[in-house]
Design a protein around this motif. Structure first.
Motif, PDB file in Angstrom:
ATOM      1  N   UNK A  48      50.347  30.017  32.389  1.00 44.90           N
ATOM      2  CA  UNK A  48      48.909  29.800  32.522  1.00 44.90           C
ATOM      3  C   UNK A  48      48.245  30.966  33.251  1.00 44.90           C
ATOM      4  N   UNK A  49      48.899  31.465  34.291  1.00 47.74           N
ATOM      5  CA  UNK A  49      48.355  32.597  35.043  1.00 47.74           C
ATOM      6  C   UNK A  49      48.211  33.821  34.155  1.00 47.74           C
ATOM      7  N   UNK A  50      49.255  34.170  33.405  1.00 45.76           N
ATOM      8  CA  UNK A  50      49.207  35.357  32.561  1.00 45.76           C
ATOM      9  C   UNK A  50      48.195  35.210  31.428  1.00 45.76           C
ATOM     10  N   UNK A  51      48.062  34.013  30.884  1.00 49.77           N
ATOM     11  CA  UNK A  51      47.050  33.785  29.852  1.00 49.77           C
ATOM     12  C   UNK A  51      45.651  33.992  30.416  1.00 49.77           C
ATOM     13  N   UNK A  52      45.422  33.538  31.646  1.00 49.30           N
ATOM     14  CA  UNK A  52      44.118  33.714  32.286  1.00 49.30           C
ATOM     15  C   UNK A  52      43.840  35.191  32.558  1.00 49.30           C
ATOM     16  N   UNK A  53      44.826  35.914  33.070  1.00 46.00           N
ATOM     17  CA  UNK A  53      44.661  37.337  33.380  1.00 46.00           C
ATOM     18  C   UNK A  53      44.368  38.129  32.104  1.00 46.00           C
ATOM     19  N   UNK A  54      45.063  37.811  31.025  1.00 45.75           N
ATOM     20  CA  UNK A  54      44.866  38.536  29.766  1.00 45.75           C
ATOM     21  C   UNK A  54      43.514  38.212  29.146  1.00 45.75           C
ATOM     22  N   UNK A  55      43.016  36.997  29.343  1.00 47.42           N
ATOM     23  CA  UNK A  55      41.762  36.597  28.713  1.00 47.42           C
ATOM     24  C   UNK A  55      40.546  37.275  29.336  1.00 47.42           C
ATOM     25  N   UNK A  56      40.627  37.706  30.584  1.00 47.55           N
ATOM     26  CA  UNK A  56      39.500  38.345  31.264  1.00 47.55           C
ATOM     27  C   UNK A  56      39.571  39.863  31.109  1.00 47.55           C
ATOM     28  N   UNK A  57      38.394  40.486  31.093  1.00 44.55           N
ATOM     29  CA  UNK A  57      38.370  41.944  31.099  1.00 44.55           C
ATOM     30  C   UNK A  57      38.717  42.400  32.518  1.00 44.55           C
ATOM     31  N   UNK A  58      39.641  43.322  32.650  1.00 46.11           N
ATOM     32  CA  UNK A  58      40.154  43.794  33.946  1.00 46.11           C
ATOM     33  C   UNK A  58      40.689  42.633  34.787  1.00 46.11           C
ATOM     34  N   UNK A  59      41.282  41.651  34.130  1.00 44.17           N
ATOM     35  CA  UNK A  59      41.761  40.453  34.806  1.00 44.17           C
ATOM     36  C   UNK A  59      42.773  40.734  35.885  1.00 44.17           C
ATOM     37  N   UNK A  60      43.748  41.578  35.589  1.00 44.56           N
ATOM     38  CA  UNK A  60      44.789  41.868  36.580  1.00 44.56           C
ATOM     39  C   UNK A  60      44.200  42.621  37.771  1.00 44.56           C
ATOM     40  N   UNK A  61      43.319  43.582  37.485  1.00 40.52           N
ATOM     41  CA  UNK A  61      42.717  44.346  38.581  1.00 40.52           C
ATOM     42  C   UNK A  61      41.852  43.429  39.452  1.00 40.52           C
ATOM     43  N   UNK A  62      41.143  42.514  38.836  1.00 36.53           N
ATOM     44  CA  UNK A  62      40.337  41.561  39.614  1.00 36.53           C
ATOM     45  C   UNK A  62      41.219  40.647  40.453  1.00 36.53           C
ATOM     46  N   UNK A  63      42.357  40.240  39.907  1.00 39.00           N
ATOM     47  CA  UNK A  63      43.298  39.399  40.652  1.00 39.00           C
ATOM     48  C   UNK A  63      43.839  40.149  41.874  1.00 39.00           C
TER      49      UNK A  63
END
Length: 167
Positions: A40-55
Motif C-alpha cells: 500500500x505504501x509503495x502504491x501511494x508513493x508511485x501514484x503521487x508526483x515526486x511521492x518518494x521525495x515528498x515522503x
C-alpha cells in the motif's frame, strides 16, 4: 519452496506437526501484514508526483529539498559553457554543444535551434546567449593568424556570450 530454496519465504514457513512426523505450512501473520503495508505504501508513493521525495521530506521534517543530480548537471553544463564562451562554434562544436545540453521537446526530439537554446538558458537562469546572426557570423578570413589557409572559410558559426548577472 522447492523452486526458490535459496530465497526463503518469510511469510509461509514449515511448522512441525504435533504428535506426527513431518511438517505443515503456516503463515507468519506479522510478515503478512508488513507485506500488505509495504504494498500500500509503495502504491501511494508511485501514484503521487515526486511521492518518494515528498515522503522523505516529511520524514526529515524539511520544507524544501534539492536534488543534487540536477545541481551537478547544471554545474557541469555551466563549466562546459564557460570554456566555449566567445569561441567560434562551427558544425562540430555546435554538435558537441547540442549533445552536452541535450535539450528535448515534449516528444523526445533533440532540439538544435539557437532560439530554443536561448529560451532554455533564460528559463534556467543561465547567463548565456547564442548569437547566430546569419549575416554577421560567417567566417570571411581566407587565412588564419598563423598564415595557414582557413579550413572554415565562408562557413557559418555560433558565438556563445555570457552575461554579467547583478544581484
Amino acid at each position: 519452496m522447492e523452486k526458490y530454496r535459496k530465497q526463503p519465504n518469510r511469510i509461509v514457513y514449515d511448522r512441525p506437526v504435533n504428535n506426527e512426523v513431518g511438517y505443515d505450512k503456516a503463515i507468519n501473520d506479522l510478515m503478512f501484514f508488513k507485506e500488505i503495508y509495504d504494498k500500500q505504501f509503495f502504491e501511494q508513493v508511485v501514484s503521487e508526483e515526486n511521492g518518494y521525495m515528498n515522503y522523505i521530506k516529511m520524514k526529515l521534517q524539511q520544507d524544501t529539498y534539492t536534488i543534487l543530480d540536477d545541481t551537478y548537471e547544471k554545474a557541469d553544463i555551466t563549466d562546459y559553457l564557460d570554456t566555449i564562451v566567445g569561441k567560434r562554434l562551427y558544425k562540430e562544436e555546435q554538435a558537441e554543444l547540442i549533445k552536452k545540453v541535450d535539450l528535448r521537446d515534449g516528444r523526445g526530439r533533440q532540439q538544435k535551434d539557437v532560439e530554443q537554446f536561448n529560451i532554455y538558458f533564460q528559463k534556467n537562469s543561465l547567463p548565456y546567449n547564442i548569437n547566430n546572426d546569419s549575416k554577421m557570423n560567417k567566417d570571411r578570413r581566407r587565412r588564419l593568424d598563423n598564415g595557414d589557409a582557413n579550413p572554415n572559410y565562408n562557413k557559418r558559426y555560433w558565438i556563445l556570450a555570457k552575461h554579467i548577472v547583478f544581484d
